[in-house]
Write a protein that holds these residues in place. Structure first.
Motif, PDB file in Angstrom:
ATOM      1  N   TRP A 392       0.828  -1.210   0.000  1.00  0.00           N
ATOM      2  CA  TRP A 392       0.000   0.000   0.000  1.00  0.00           C
ATOM      3  C   TRP A 392       0.861   1.259   0.000  1.00  0.00           C
ATOM      4  CZ3 TRP A 392      -4.208  -0.652  -2.040  1.00  0.00           C
ATOM      5  CH2 TRP A 392      -5.246  -1.477  -1.596  1.00  0.00           C
ATOM      6  N   VAL A 393       1.875   1.272   0.836  1.00  0.00           N
ATOM      7  CA  VAL A 393       2.727   2.457   0.940  1.00  0.00           C
ATOM      8  C   VAL A 393       3.466   2.715  -0.371  1.00  0.00           C
ATOM      9  CG1 VAL A 393       4.786   3.413   2.052  1.00  0.00           C
ATOM     10  CG2 VAL A 393       3.002   2.320   3.444  1.00  0.00           C
ATOM     11  N   ARG A 394       4.113   1.696  -0.910  1.00  0.00           N
ATOM     12  CA  ARG A 394       4.871   1.867  -2.151  1.00  0.00           C
ATOM     13  C   ARG A 394       3.950   2.223  -3.316  1.00  0.00           C
ATOM     14  NH1 ARG A 394       9.245   3.370   0.137  1.00  0.00           N
ATOM     15  NH2 ARG A 394      10.740   1.718   0.731  1.00  0.00           N
ATOM     16  N   LEU A 395       2.764   1.636  -3.345  1.00  0.00           N
ATOM     17  CA  LEU A 395       1.810   1.968  -4.398  1.00  0.00           C
ATOM     18  C   LEU A 395       1.442   3.447  -4.342  1.00  0.00           C
ATOM     19  CD1 LEU A 395      -0.186   0.781  -6.627  1.00  0.00           C
ATOM     20  CD2 LEU A 395      -1.882   0.777  -4.788  1.00  0.00           C
ATOM     21  N   ALA A 396       1.115   3.927  -3.146  1.00  0.00           N
ATOM     22  CA  ALA A 396       0.729   5.332  -2.992  1.00  0.00           C
ATOM     23  C   ALA A 396       1.880   6.268  -3.346  1.00  0.00           C
ATOM     24  CB  ALA A 396       0.251   5.583  -1.566  1.00  0.00           C
ATOM     25  N   GLU A 397       3.058   5.987  -2.814  1.00  0.00           N
ATOM     26  CA  GLU A 397       4.206   6.859  -3.062  1.00  0.00           C
ATOM     27  C   GLU A 397       4.534   6.920  -4.550  1.00  0.00           C
ATOM     28  OE1 GLU A 397       6.652   6.221   1.162  1.00  0.00           O
ATOM     29  OE2 GLU A 397       7.241   5.111  -0.640  1.00  0.00           O
ATOM     30  N   GLN A 398       4.576   5.778  -5.204  1.00  0.00           N
ATOM     31  CA  GLN A 398       4.956   5.754  -6.617  1.00  0.00           C
ATOM     32  C   GLN A 398       3.856   6.295  -7.515  1.00  0.00           C
ATOM     33  OE1 GLN A 398       6.769   1.955  -7.787  1.00  0.00           O
ATOM     34  NE2 GLN A 398       7.507   1.682  -5.684  1.00  0.00           N
ATOM     35  N   TRP A 399       2.603   6.058  -7.140  1.00  0.00           N
ATOM     36  CA  TRP A 399       1.512   6.618  -7.949  1.00  0.00           C
ATOM     37  C   TRP A 399       1.539   8.142  -7.898  1.00  0.00           C
ATOM     38  CZ3 TRP A 399      -1.841   4.675 -11.403  1.00  0.00           C
ATOM     39  CH2 TRP A 399      -2.868   5.524 -11.833  1.00  0.00           C
ATOM     40  N   LEU A 400       1.729   8.678  -6.705  1.00  0.00           N
ATOM     41  CA  LEU A 400       1.718  10.126  -6.542  1.00  0.00           C
ATOM     42  C   LEU A 400       2.973  10.770  -7.116  1.00  0.00           C
ATOM     43  CD1 LEU A 400       0.236  10.284  -2.942  1.00  0.00           C
ATOM     44  CD2 LEU A 400      -0.925  10.926  -5.072  1.00  0.00           C
ATOM     45  N   ALA A 401       4.006  10.011  -7.367  1.00  0.00           N
ATOM     46  CA  ALA A 401       5.237  10.543  -7.983  1.00  0.00           C
ATOM     47  C   ALA A 401       5.104  10.747  -9.484  1.00  0.00           C
ATOM     48  CB  ALA A 401       6.409   9.618  -7.688  1.00  0.00           C
ATOM     49  N   GLN A 402       4.027  10.190 -10.057  1.00  0.00           N
ATOM     50  CA  GLN A 402       3.805  10.349 -11.506  1.00  0.00           C
ATOM     51  C   GLN A 402       3.316  11.762 -11.825  1.00  0.00           C
ATOM     52  OE1 GLN A 402       2.005   6.389 -13.314  1.00  0.00           O
ATOM     53  NE2 GLN A 402       0.773   7.145 -11.615  1.00  0.00           N
ATOM     54  N   PRO A 403       3.513  12.216 -13.072  1.00  0.00           N
ATOM     55  CA  PRO A 403       2.902  13.475 -13.477  1.00  0.00           C
ATOM     56  C   PRO A 403       1.386  13.391 -13.394  1.00  0.00           C
ATOM     57  CG  PRO A 403       4.565  12.759 -15.062  1.00  0.00           C
ATOM     58  CD  PRO A 403       4.347  11.610 -14.120  1.00  0.00           C
ATOM     59  N   ARG A 404       0.749  14.437 -12.987  1.00  0.00           N
ATOM     60  CA  ARG A 404      -0.704  14.425 -12.811  1.00  0.00           C
ATOM     61  C   ARG A 404      -1.392  14.351 -14.165  1.00  0.00           C
ATOM     62  NH1 ARG A 404      -4.865  18.693  -9.889  1.00  0.00           N
ATOM     63  NH2 ARG A 404      -6.441  17.128  -9.381  1.00  0.00           N
ATOM     64  N   THR A 405      -2.383  13.439 -14.236  1.00  0.00           N
ATOM     65  CA  THR A 405      -3.137  13.282 -15.488  1.00  0.00           C
ATOM     66  C   THR A 405      -4.567  13.742 -15.366  1.00  0.00           C
ATOM     67  OG1 THR A 405      -3.680  11.010 -14.896  1.00  0.00           O
ATOM     68  CG2 THR A 405      -1.708  11.347 -16.215  1.00  0.00           C
ATOM     69  N   GLY A 406      -4.988  14.131 -14.160  1.00  0.00           N
ATOM     70  CA  GLY A 406      -6.377  14.531 -13.963  1.00  0.00           C
ATOM     71  C   GLY A 406      -7.215  13.375 -13.490  1.00  0.00           C
ATOM     72  N   VAL A 407      -8.421  13.696 -12.998  1.00  0.00           N
ATOM     73  CA  VAL A 407      -9.334  12.697 -12.466  1.00  0.00           C
ATOM     74  C   VAL A 407     -10.227  12.198 -13.572  1.00  0.00           C
ATOM     75  CG1 VAL A 407     -11.176  12.284 -10.821  1.00  0.00           C
ATOM     76  CG2 VAL A 407      -9.256  13.733 -10.177  1.00  0.00           C
ATOM     77  N   SER A 408     -10.290  10.889 -13.737  1.00  0.00           N
ATOM     78  CA  SER A 408     -11.150  10.290 -14.752  1.00  0.00           C
ATOM     79  C   SER A 408     -12.442   9.824 -14.110  1.00  0.00           C
ATOM     80  CB  SER A 408     -10.447   9.079 -15.395  1.00  0.00           C
ATOM     81  OG  SER A 408      -9.217   9.495 -15.970  1.00  0.00           O
ATOM     82  N   ALA A 409     -13.509   9.904 -14.877  1.00  0.00           N
ATOM     83  CA  ALA A 409     -14.811   9.417 -14.388  1.00  0.00           C
ATOM     84  C   ALA A 409     -15.013   7.992 -14.845  1.00  0.00           C
ATOM     85  CB  ALA A 409     -15.920  10.302 -14.905  1.00  0.00           C
TER      86      ALA A 409
END
Length: 409
Positions: A392-409
Protein backbone atom coordinates in the motif's frame (compact mmCIF):
# COMPACT_ATOMS: atom_id res chain seq x y z
CA UNK A 1 11.33 -9.35 -0.15
CA UNK A 2 11.64 -5.61 0.42
CA UNK A 3 9.56 -4.79 3.49
CA UNK A 4 9.55 -1.42 5.21
CA UNK A 5 11.38 -1.47 8.54
CA UNK A 6 8.92 0.84 10.28
CA UNK A 7 6.04 -1.45 9.34
CA UNK A 8 7.93 -4.53 10.53
CA UNK A 9 8.57 -2.79 13.84
CA UNK A 10 4.85 -2.20 14.35
CA UNK A 11 3.69 -5.55 12.91
CA UNK A 12 3.06 -7.22 16.28
CA UNK A 13 0.91 -4.38 17.59
CA UNK A 14 -1.10 -4.26 14.35
CA UNK A 15 -1.54 -8.04 14.48
CA UNK A 16 -2.88 -7.69 18.01
CA UNK A 17 -5.31 -5.07 16.74
CA UNK A 18 -6.36 -7.42 13.93
CA UNK A 19 -7.10 -10.21 16.39
CA UNK A 20 -9.16 -7.85 18.52
CA UNK A 21 -11.27 -6.98 15.48
CA UNK A 22 -11.55 -10.69 14.66
CA UNK A 23 -12.86 -11.39 18.15
CA UNK A 24 -15.54 -8.70 17.80
CA UNK A 25 -17.07 -9.22 14.32
CA UNK A 26 -19.84 -6.93 13.12
CA UNK A 27 -22.19 -7.46 10.18
CA UNK A 28 -22.87 -5.07 7.32
CA UNK A 29 -23.77 -1.51 8.35
CA UNK A 30 -23.31 -2.52 12.01
CA UNK A 31 -19.53 -1.93 12.15
CA UNK A 32 -19.76 0.64 14.93
CA UNK A 33 -17.08 -0.81 17.21
CA UNK A 34 -14.78 -1.57 14.29
CA UNK A 35 -15.19 1.97 12.96
CA UNK A 36 -14.45 3.30 16.46
CA UNK A 37 -11.22 1.30 16.58
CA UNK A 38 -10.18 2.50 13.12
CA UNK A 39 -11.02 6.14 13.82
CA UNK A 40 -9.27 6.06 17.18
CA UNK A 41 -6.05 4.72 15.68
CA UNK A 42 -6.07 7.14 12.75
CA UNK A 43 -6.63 10.06 15.11
CA UNK A 44 -3.87 8.81 17.39
CA UNK A 45 -1.50 8.93 14.41
CA UNK A 46 -2.51 12.47 13.46
CA UNK A 47 -4.73 11.51 10.53
CA UNK A 48 -7.96 13.56 10.13
CA UNK A 49 -11.01 11.32 10.05
CA UNK A 50 -14.41 11.56 8.36
CA UNK A 51 -17.06 9.20 9.72
CA UNK A 52 -20.55 8.07 8.77
CA UNK A 53 -20.17 7.82 5.00
CA UNK A 54 -22.15 4.81 3.82
CA UNK A 55 -23.57 4.59 7.38
CA UNK A 56 -20.46 3.31 9.20
CA UNK A 57 -17.62 4.07 6.77
CA UNK A 58 -14.42 5.82 7.81
CA UNK A 59 -12.12 7.87 5.58
CA UNK A 60 -8.71 9.05 6.74
CA UNK A 61 -6.81 11.80 4.93
CA UNK A 62 -3.01 11.74 4.81
CA UNK A 63 -1.43 14.74 3.13
CA UNK A 64 2.14 14.51 1.88
CA UNK A 65 5.04 16.83 2.57
CA UNK A 66 3.38 19.47 0.35
CA UNK A 67 0.23 19.42 2.46
CA UNK A 68 -1.64 18.04 -0.53
CA UNK A 69 -1.16 21.29 -2.43
CA UNK A 70 -0.36 19.61 -5.75
CA UNK A 71 -3.90 18.25 -5.92
CA UNK A 72 -2.93 14.69 -6.72
CA UNK A 73 -4.74 11.97 -4.76
CA UNK A 74 -5.06 8.20 -4.56
CA UNK A 75 -7.63 6.07 -2.74
CA UNK A 76 -6.79 2.85 -0.88
CA UNK A 77 -9.75 0.77 0.24
CA UNK A 78 -10.26 -1.93 2.88
CA UNK A 79 -13.54 -3.57 3.94
CA UNK A 80 -14.54 -3.98 7.60
CA UNK A 81 -17.61 -6.23 7.90
CA UNK A 82 -17.94 -9.88 8.95
CA UNK A 83 -20.20 -12.73 7.86
CA UNK A 84 -23.36 -14.11 9.51
CA UNK A 85 -21.88 -17.54 10.31
CA UNK A 86 -20.66 -19.47 13.35
CA UNK A 87 -16.91 -19.75 13.88
CA UNK A 88 -15.53 -23.25 14.56
CA UNK A 89 -12.04 -22.21 15.68
CA UNK A 90 -11.07 -22.25 19.34
CA UNK A 91 -8.03 -19.99 19.52
CA UNK A 92 -7.90 -17.05 21.90
CA UNK A 93 -9.11 -14.48 19.38
CA UNK A 94 -12.09 -16.50 18.11
CA UNK A 95 -15.37 -14.66 17.63
CA UNK A 96 -17.09 -13.60 20.84
CA UNK A 97 -20.39 -13.10 19.04
CA UNK A 98 -22.45 -16.17 18.19
CA UNK A 99 -23.41 -16.37 14.54
CA UNK A 100 -20.88 -13.75 13.45
CA UNK A 101 -17.38 -14.38 12.11
CA UNK A 102 -14.57 -12.74 10.16
CA UNK A 103 -14.44 -15.63 7.69
CA UNK A 104 -13.27 -13.58 4.71
CA UNK A 105 -10.32 -11.70 6.18
CA UNK A 106 -11.79 -8.22 6.30
CA UNK A 107 -10.20 -7.88 9.74
CA UNK A 108 -6.84 -8.42 8.03
CA UNK A 109 -7.66 -6.03 5.21
CA UNK A 110 -8.45 -3.36 7.80
CA UNK A 111 -5.22 -4.11 9.67
CA UNK A 112 -3.03 -3.88 6.56
CA UNK A 113 -4.48 -0.50 5.63
CA UNK A 114 -4.09 0.76 9.19
CA UNK A 115 -0.44 -0.29 9.17
CA UNK A 116 0.08 1.55 5.90
CA UNK A 117 -1.71 4.63 7.24
CA UNK A 118 0.53 4.70 10.29
CA UNK A 119 3.67 4.63 8.15
CA UNK A 120 2.37 7.20 5.67
CA UNK A 121 1.45 9.60 8.47
CA UNK A 122 4.82 9.20 10.19
CA UNK A 123 6.95 9.67 7.07
CA UNK A 124 4.87 11.58 4.46
CA UNK A 125 7.50 10.80 1.83
CA UNK A 126 5.27 11.92 -1.04
CA UNK A 127 3.50 14.93 -2.52
CA UNK A 128 -0.28 14.84 -2.77
CA UNK A 129 -2.90 13.06 -0.71
CA UNK A 130 -3.66 9.47 0.25
CA UNK A 131 -7.26 8.71 1.20
CA UNK A 132 -7.64 5.66 3.44
CA UNK A 133 -11.11 4.26 2.74
CA UNK A 134 -12.48 1.85 5.36
CA UNK A 135 -15.68 0.55 3.83
CA UNK A 136 -18.65 -1.14 5.52
CA UNK A 137 -20.98 -3.81 4.19
CA UNK A 138 -19.08 -5.57 1.44
CA UNK A 139 -20.79 -8.86 2.25
CA UNK A 140 -24.05 -8.23 0.45
CA UNK A 141 -24.82 -4.73 1.65
CA UNK A 142 -23.19 -2.79 -1.17
CA UNK A 143 -21.25 -0.52 1.16
CA UNK A 144 -19.08 0.76 -1.69
CA UNK A 145 -22.17 1.85 -3.58
CA UNK A 146 -23.53 3.56 -0.47
CA UNK A 147 -20.29 5.45 0.17
CA UNK A 148 -20.30 6.64 -3.43
CA UNK A 149 -23.93 7.76 -3.08
CA UNK A 150 -22.91 9.72 0.02
CA UNK A 151 -20.34 11.63 -2.04
CA UNK A 152 -17.14 9.65 -1.47
CA UNK A 153 -15.39 10.79 -4.63
CA UNK A 154 -16.77 14.31 -4.47
CA UNK A 155 -15.50 14.88 -0.92
CA UNK A 156 -12.34 12.87 -1.48
CA UNK A 157 -11.48 13.27 -5.19
CA UNK A 158 -9.02 10.60 -6.29
CA UNK A 159 -7.33 9.98 -9.61
CA UNK A 160 -7.40 6.23 -9.01
CA UNK A 161 -8.63 3.78 -6.39
CA UNK A 162 -7.16 0.43 -5.38
CA UNK A 163 -8.40 -2.55 -3.37
CA UNK A 164 -6.87 -5.78 -2.10
CA UNK A 165 -8.18 -9.17 -0.91
CA UNK A 166 -6.38 -12.09 0.67
CA UNK A 167 -6.43 -15.35 -1.27
CA UNK A 168 -5.95 -18.71 0.50
CA UNK A 169 -4.13 -21.54 -1.23
CA UNK A 170 -1.26 -19.51 -2.67
CA UNK A 171 2.08 -19.33 -0.81
CA UNK A 172 2.66 -16.27 1.36
CA UNK A 173 4.91 -13.82 -0.44
CA UNK A 174 3.00 -13.87 -3.72
CA UNK A 175 0.50 -11.49 -5.27
CA UNK A 176 -1.89 -11.85 -8.20
CA UNK A 177 -3.46 -9.22 -10.47
CA UNK A 178 -4.90 -9.20 -13.98
CA UNK A 179 -6.46 -6.71 -16.36
CA UNK A 180 -10.16 -6.96 -17.16
CA UNK A 181 -12.85 -8.90 -15.28
CA UNK A 182 -11.46 -10.59 -12.17
CA UNK A 183 -14.71 -11.16 -10.29
CA UNK A 184 -18.23 -11.71 -11.57
CA UNK A 185 -21.49 -9.87 -11.24
CA UNK A 186 -23.73 -11.20 -8.48
CA UNK A 187 -27.45 -11.49 -9.12
CA UNK A 188 -30.31 -13.46 -7.61
CA UNK A 189 -33.72 -14.60 -8.77
CA UNK A 190 -36.98 -15.79 -7.25
CA UNK A 191 -39.66 -17.54 -9.31
CA UNK A 192 -43.02 -18.46 -7.81
CA UNK A 193 -44.94 -21.03 -9.86
CA UNK A 194 -48.65 -20.97 -9.11
CA UNK A 195 -50.70 -24.04 -9.93
CA UNK A 196 -53.79 -25.56 -8.34
CA UNK A 197 -53.62 -27.82 -5.33
CA UNK A 198 -55.35 -31.17 -5.17
CA UNK A 199 -55.32 -34.56 -3.51
CA UNK A 200 -52.19 -36.47 -4.55
CA UNK A 201 -54.41 -39.42 -5.53
CA UNK A 202 -56.42 -37.18 -7.85
CA UNK A 203 -53.77 -35.01 -9.59
CA UNK A 204 -56.00 -34.50 -12.62
CA UNK A 205 -58.13 -32.18 -10.49
CA UNK A 206 -55.23 -29.78 -10.00
CA UNK A 207 -52.25 -28.19 -11.72
CA UNK A 208 -49.07 -29.55 -10.15
CA UNK A 209 -46.33 -26.88 -9.91
CA UNK A 210 -43.61 -29.44 -9.06
CA UNK A 211 -43.09 -30.93 -12.55
CA UNK A 212 -43.24 -27.38 -13.92
CA UNK A 213 -40.37 -26.45 -11.60
CA UNK A 214 -38.39 -29.53 -12.66
CA UNK A 215 -38.79 -28.69 -16.34
CA UNK A 216 -37.84 -25.10 -15.67
CA UNK A 217 -34.67 -25.89 -13.71
CA UNK A 218 -33.40 -28.22 -16.44
CA UNK A 219 -34.31 -25.78 -19.20
CA UNK A 220 -32.31 -22.99 -17.55
CA UNK A 221 -29.11 -24.90 -18.22
CA UNK A 222 -29.76 -24.74 -21.96
CA UNK A 223 -29.27 -20.98 -21.69
CA UNK A 224 -25.69 -21.68 -20.66
CA UNK A 225 -25.05 -24.45 -23.19
CA UNK A 226 -27.14 -23.32 -26.17
CA UNK A 227 -28.01 -19.61 -25.98
CA UNK A 228 -24.84 -17.81 -24.96
CA UNK A 229 -21.55 -18.12 -26.80
CA UNK A 230 -19.44 -20.97 -25.42
CA UNK A 231 -16.50 -18.62 -24.87
CA UNK A 232 -18.56 -16.29 -22.65
CA UNK A 233 -18.62 -17.16 -18.95
CA UNK A 234 -21.92 -17.50 -17.13
CA UNK A 235 -23.37 -19.56 -14.30
CA UNK A 236 -26.99 -20.20 -13.33
CA UNK A 237 -27.30 -21.94 -9.95
CA UNK A 238 -30.72 -22.96 -8.64
CA UNK A 239 -30.02 -23.28 -4.93
CA UNK A 240 -33.46 -23.51 -3.35
CA UNK A 241 -36.74 -25.22 -4.29
CA UNK A 242 -39.51 -24.82 -1.70
CA UNK A 243 -42.90 -26.47 -1.99
CA UNK A 244 -45.42 -28.74 -0.28
CA UNK A 245 -46.65 -29.42 3.22
CA UNK A 246 -47.82 -33.04 3.15
CA UNK A 247 -46.91 -36.13 1.14
CA UNK A 248 -50.47 -36.70 -0.06
CA UNK A 249 -51.19 -33.16 -1.21
CA UNK A 250 -50.34 -31.59 -4.57
CA UNK A 251 -49.24 -28.08 -3.56
CA UNK A 252 -50.66 -24.85 -4.88
CA UNK A 253 -47.28 -23.28 -5.54
CA UNK A 254 -43.54 -23.88 -5.80
CA UNK A 255 -40.77 -21.32 -5.26
CA UNK A 256 -37.38 -21.47 -6.99
CA UNK A 257 -34.43 -19.31 -5.94
CA UNK A 258 -30.81 -19.05 -6.98
CA UNK A 259 -28.01 -16.91 -8.38
CA UNK A 260 -26.60 -15.84 -11.73
CA UNK A 261 -22.96 -14.86 -12.26
CA UNK A 262 -21.42 -13.28 -15.37
CA UNK A 263 -18.40 -11.19 -16.32
CA UNK A 264 -20.28 -8.91 -18.75
CA UNK A 265 -23.61 -7.11 -18.81
CA UNK A 266 -24.29 -8.45 -22.32
CA UNK A 267 -24.31 -12.03 -21.06
CA UNK A 268 -26.30 -10.99 -18.00
CA UNK A 269 -28.96 -9.33 -20.20
CA UNK A 270 -29.21 -12.49 -22.29
CA UNK A 271 -29.55 -14.78 -19.27
CA UNK A 272 -32.17 -12.65 -17.55
CA UNK A 273 -34.25 -12.37 -20.74
CA UNK A 274 -34.11 -16.09 -21.53
CA UNK A 275 -34.85 -17.10 -17.93
CA UNK A 276 -37.96 -14.94 -17.94
CA UNK A 277 -39.12 -16.37 -21.28
CA UNK A 278 -38.52 -19.97 -20.19
CA UNK A 279 -40.26 -19.43 -16.85
CA UNK A 280 -43.34 -17.79 -18.34
CA UNK A 281 -43.68 -20.12 -21.32
CA UNK A 282 -43.08 -23.29 -19.30
CA UNK A 283 -45.76 -22.29 -16.86
CA UNK A 284 -48.14 -21.47 -19.71
CA UNK A 285 -47.52 -24.87 -21.31
CA UNK A 286 -48.65 -26.61 -18.11
CA UNK A 287 -51.55 -24.25 -17.36
CA UNK A 288 -49.75 -22.58 -14.46
CA UNK A 289 -48.68 -18.98 -13.93
CA UNK A 290 -45.52 -17.49 -12.48
CA UNK A 291 -44.08 -14.48 -10.76
CA UNK A 292 -40.53 -13.78 -11.97
CA UNK A 293 -38.15 -11.53 -10.01
CA UNK A 294 -34.54 -10.93 -11.01
CA UNK A 295 -32.34 -8.73 -8.82
CA UNK A 296 -29.07 -7.30 -10.05
CA UNK A 297 -26.74 -6.92 -7.09
CA UNK A 298 -23.00 -6.37 -7.62
CA UNK A 299 -21.64 -5.62 -11.11
CA UNK A 300 -18.51 -7.37 -12.43
CA UNK A 301 -15.20 -6.24 -10.95
CA UNK A 302 -13.20 -5.05 -13.94
CA UNK A 303 -9.59 -3.89 -13.53
CA UNK A 304 -8.28 -1.04 -15.66
CA UNK A 305 -5.22 -1.82 -17.81
CA UNK A 306 -2.89 1.03 -16.87
CA UNK A 307 -3.60 0.81 -13.15
CA UNK A 308 -3.19 -2.97 -13.18
CA UNK A 309 0.16 -2.74 -14.92
CA UNK A 310 1.24 -0.14 -12.38
CA UNK A 311 0.16 -2.28 -9.42
CA UNK A 312 1.98 -5.31 -10.81
CA UNK A 313 5.17 -3.29 -11.21
CA UNK A 314 4.98 -2.16 -7.58
CA UNK A 315 4.44 -5.75 -6.44
CA UNK A 316 7.35 -7.00 -8.55
CA UNK A 317 9.66 -4.45 -6.95
CA UNK A 318 8.70 -5.78 -3.50
CA UNK A 319 8.59 -9.56 -4.01
CA UNK A 320 10.15 -10.13 -7.44
CA UNK A 321 8.41 -10.56 -10.78
CA UNK A 322 8.28 -14.35 -10.37
CA UNK A 323 6.00 -13.89 -7.35
CA UNK A 324 3.49 -11.70 -9.19
CA UNK A 325 0.95 -14.06 -10.74
CA UNK A 326 -1.92 -13.64 -13.16
CA UNK A 327 -5.21 -13.76 -11.28
CA UNK A 328 -7.60 -16.29 -12.77
CA UNK A 329 -11.09 -14.71 -12.83
CA UNK A 330 -13.44 -16.07 -10.19
CA UNK A 331 -17.23 -16.23 -10.17
CA UNK A 332 -17.23 -14.72 -6.69
CA UNK A 333 -18.40 -11.12 -6.45
CA UNK A 334 -17.02 -7.97 -4.83
CA UNK A 335 -18.62 -4.55 -4.40
CA UNK A 336 -15.32 -2.78 -5.06
CA UNK A 337 -16.73 -3.10 -8.58
CA UNK A 338 -18.74 0.06 -7.92
CA UNK A 339 -15.58 2.02 -7.16
CA UNK A 340 -13.95 0.75 -10.35
CA UNK A 341 -16.99 1.95 -12.29
CA UNK A 342 -16.55 5.42 -10.80
CA UNK A 343 -12.74 5.71 -10.99
CA UNK A 344 -9.91 3.81 -12.68
CA UNK A 345 -8.07 1.38 -10.49
CA UNK A 346 -7.17 -2.21 -9.74
CA UNK A 347 -8.29 -4.94 -7.35
CA UNK A 348 -5.42 -7.26 -6.42
CA UNK A 349 -4.98 -10.45 -4.41
CA UNK A 350 -2.40 -11.20 -1.71
CA UNK A 351 -1.69 -14.85 -0.90
CA UNK A 352 -2.91 -16.04 2.52
CA UNK A 353 -1.07 -19.40 2.54
CA UNK A 354 -2.60 -22.83 3.15
CA UNK A 355 -3.68 -22.34 6.76
CA UNK A 356 -0.57 -23.62 8.52
CA UNK A 357 -0.25 -20.30 10.36
CA UNK A 358 -3.09 -21.44 12.66
CA UNK A 359 -0.92 -24.27 14.02
CA UNK A 360 1.40 -21.70 15.59
CA UNK A 361 -1.24 -20.22 17.89
CA UNK A 362 -0.60 -20.69 21.57
CA UNK A 363 -2.50 -23.76 22.69
CA UNK A 364 -3.48 -24.64 19.11
CA UNK A 365 -7.15 -23.85 18.86
CA UNK A 366 -8.29 -24.67 15.35
CA UNK A 367 -10.09 -27.71 14.02
CA UNK A 368 -8.96 -29.73 11.02
CA UNK A 369 -11.08 -27.78 8.54
CA UNK A 370 -9.59 -25.83 5.64
CA UNK A 371 -8.57 -22.21 5.90
CA UNK A 372 -10.64 -21.13 2.90
CA UNK A 373 -12.76 -18.02 2.50
CA UNK A 374 -16.25 -18.22 4.02
CA UNK A 375 -15.26 -21.37 5.90
CA UNK A 376 -15.87 -21.65 9.68
CA UNK A 377 -12.21 -22.65 10.19
CA UNK A 378 -10.74 -19.64 8.36
CA UNK A 379 -8.37 -17.11 9.91
CA UNK A 380 -6.36 -14.33 8.32
CA UNK A 381 -2.59 -14.87 8.26
CA UNK A 382 -0.91 -12.08 10.24
CA UNK A 383 2.33 -12.64 8.32
CA UNK A 384 0.63 -10.74 5.49
CA UNK A 385 0.36 -7.49 7.42
CA UNK A 386 3.91 -6.16 6.76
CA UNK A 387 3.77 -7.26 3.12
CA UNK A 388 0.32 -5.86 2.40
CA UNK A 389 1.07 -2.61 4.20
CA UNK A 390 4.38 -2.21 2.33
CA UNK A 391 2.51 -2.69 -0.94
CA UNK A 392 0.00 0.00 0.00
CA UNK A 393 2.73 2.46 0.94
CA UNK A 394 4.87 1.87 -2.15
CA UNK A 395 1.81 1.97 -4.40
CA UNK A 396 0.73 5.33 -2.99
CA UNK A 397 4.21 6.86 -3.06
CA UNK A 398 4.96 5.75 -6.62
CA UNK A 399 1.51 6.62 -7.95
CA UNK A 400 1.72 10.13 -6.54
CA UNK A 401 5.24 10.54 -7.98
CA UNK A 402 3.80 10.35 -11.51
CA UNK A 403 2.90 13.48 -13.48
CA UNK A 404 -0.70 14.42 -12.81
CA UNK A 405 -3.14 13.28 -15.49
CA UNK A 406 -6.38 14.53 -13.96
CA UNK A 407 -9.33 12.70 -12.47
CA UNK A 408 -11.15 10.29 -14.75
CA UNK A 409 -14.81 9.42 -14.39
Amino acid sequence: MKLLDSILTQAASIASLRRDIHAHPELCFEEVRTADVVAQKLTEWGIPVHRGMGTTGVVGTVHGRDGGACGKAIGLRADMDALPMQEHNHFAHKSQHAGKMHACGHDGHTAMLLAAGQHLAQHRDFDGTVYLIFQPAEEGGGGAREMIKDGLFEQFPVEAVFGMHNWPGLPVGTFAASTGPVMASSNDFCIVIRGKGSHAALPHNGIDPVPVACQMVMAFQTIITRNKKPVDAGVISVTMVHTGEANNVVPDSCEIRGTVRTFTFEVLDLIERRMREIAEHTCAAFGATCEFRFNRNYPPTVNHPAETAFARAVMADIVGAECVLDQEPTMGAEDFAYMLQARPGCYVFIANGDGEHRAGYEGGGHDVGPCMLHNPHYDFNDDLIPLGATYWVRLAEQWLAQPRTGVSA
